[in-house]
Design a protein around this motif. Sequence first.
Motif, PDB file in Angstrom:
ATOM      1  N   PRO A 215       0.722  -1.219   0.104  1.00 39.47           N
ATOM      2  CA  PRO A 215      -0.014   0.070  -0.043  1.00 39.47           C
ATOM      3  C   PRO A 215       0.796   1.270  -0.032  1.00 39.47           C
ATOM      4  O   PRO A 215       0.353   2.152  -0.718  1.00 39.47           O
ATOM      5  CB  PRO A 215      -0.789  -0.116   1.173  1.00 39.47           C
ATOM      6  N   ALA A 216       1.978   1.434   0.723  1.00 41.84           N
ATOM      7  CA  ALA A 216       2.884   2.562   0.854  1.00 41.84           C
ATOM      8  C   ALA A 216       3.428   2.637  -0.533  1.00 41.84           C
ATOM      9  O   ALA A 216       3.815   3.749  -0.814  1.00 41.84           O
ATOM     10  CB  ALA A 216       3.988   2.142   1.902  1.00 41.84           C
ATOM     11  N   GLN A 217       3.833   1.732  -1.301  1.00 44.90           N
ATOM     12  CA  GLN A 217       4.442   1.741  -2.618  1.00 44.90           C
ATOM     13  C   GLN A 217       3.347   2.662  -3.462  1.00 44.90           C
ATOM     14  O   GLN A 217       3.832   3.362  -4.258  1.00 44.90           O
ATOM     15  CB  GLN A 217       4.824   0.454  -3.177  1.00 44.90           C
ATOM     16  N   ALA A 218       2.259   2.183  -3.308  1.00 44.28           N
ATOM     17  CA  ALA A 218       1.266   2.737  -4.259  1.00 44.28           C
ATOM     18  C   ALA A 218       1.161   4.318  -3.957  1.00 44.28           C
ATOM     19  O   ALA A 218       1.042   5.208  -4.802  1.00 44.28           O
ATOM     20  CB  ALA A 218      -0.265   2.074  -4.296  1.00 44.28           C
ATOM     21  N   ALA A 219       1.166   4.651  -2.629  1.00 46.57           N
ATOM     22  CA  ALA A 219       1.116   5.939  -2.194  1.00 46.57           C
ATOM     23  C   ALA A 219       2.516   6.818  -2.597  1.00 46.57           C
ATOM     24  O   ALA A 219       2.351   7.868  -3.210  1.00 46.57           O
ATOM     25  CB  ALA A 219       0.919   6.200  -0.578  1.00 46.57           C
TER      26      ALA A 219
END
Length: 312
Positions: A215-219
Motif C-alpha cells: 500500500p505504501a508503494q502505491a502512495a
Amino acid sequence: MFDTRLALAAALLCFATPAAAETLTIAGSEPAGSNVNDLLRLSVERFEGEDGAALAQQLEAELGGAQFGGRPWYRMIAPESGAPTDGLVTGTTRASVDETPVTEKRKRCVEPDPADKKKCLKEAEVDIRCRRRTVTVATTARLVAIADGSIRYTRPLNARDQITYCPDRAASRSVDDYIEDVQRDHVKAIRRDLAPRDYVLDVRVEEGTKGLAKPAQAAFKNAVRLTKSDQPAACAAWTALTRDAEPTAALAFNLGLCAEMQRDFDAAVDWYGEAQRQGLRGSAIPEALERVEGNRRALADWEARKRLIGRE
C-alpha cells in the motif's frame, strides 16, 4: 530570520507548477566567494588594456545589479566622484593574436577524364597553405579594502582559442567575437566571486519503492506523479508515509528535498543523513548538503550585512 521577501519567494516557488517532471523546485543562494561582507560601497576603476574601459563598465553593471532578498548587495560609487568607498576593484585585461603558416593535405584530381570533365581518373594528395590562429585573453582582478589596504580578492583568468583556417575552410568565429565572449565570461566569474547569487533548480526525486509495503508503494508512486502538478501535496503525501513505517532511502531523500524547498535546513540535513544511512549512493546527497551549507552561509552573511547597513 531572513527577509520576508525571501520567504515569499520560497513560498511562491513551492506552489508554482513545476517545469520538469519528477522534480522538486529548490530556490536558494550561493554566498560570495570572497571576504567582502563588510564592504558596502564599491568602486570599479578602469582596467588596464585596450578593452579595459568596456570590461570595467560591464563589471560595474554586474556588481551593481547583484541583489539579495530583493535589495542591492553593493552601492556602486563612481571612482572619479571622490565620494567615500569601502572597496576598490582594479585589474588588467589583455588579448593577443598569433598566426603561423601551416599546411594540410587535400585530395586533388591530377588526371581528369578527357571524355567527361566531371570525372577524375587519378587523384593525389597535395599540400595547401593554411593559417593557424591562436588567441589568448588574460584578465586579472583585485579588490582592495580602503580602510586598511588589505587585498581581499585577487584572481587571474585566462582563455585560449586555436583555429586553423584554409582557402577552403573559413574561421568559425572572428577574433573580436571570441575576445568579447571571453571577457564577458570573465566579468561573470568575478561577479560570482564578489557577490551572492540566487538560483532555482529542478532536482530529480528518488522513485525507488524498495523497502515499502505494497500500500505504501502505491502512495509513494502517486506522490512522485504529484510532483508534476502539486509539489506541496507530494511532500505532504511522503510525510504521511512516515507515520506508519520507517523511511526508506528514497523516501528520506525526497523528504530532505521537501525540507530544503521550504528552507527548513536542519530538517533537510537530518533527512539527507537518514537517506545516507539507508544506503542511498551517488552524488545527489553531497550536492544537496553543499547547497544547504551554501544557503546557510549566504543567509548568515546577509544578516551580518543588514546589521552593518543599519549602523550607517
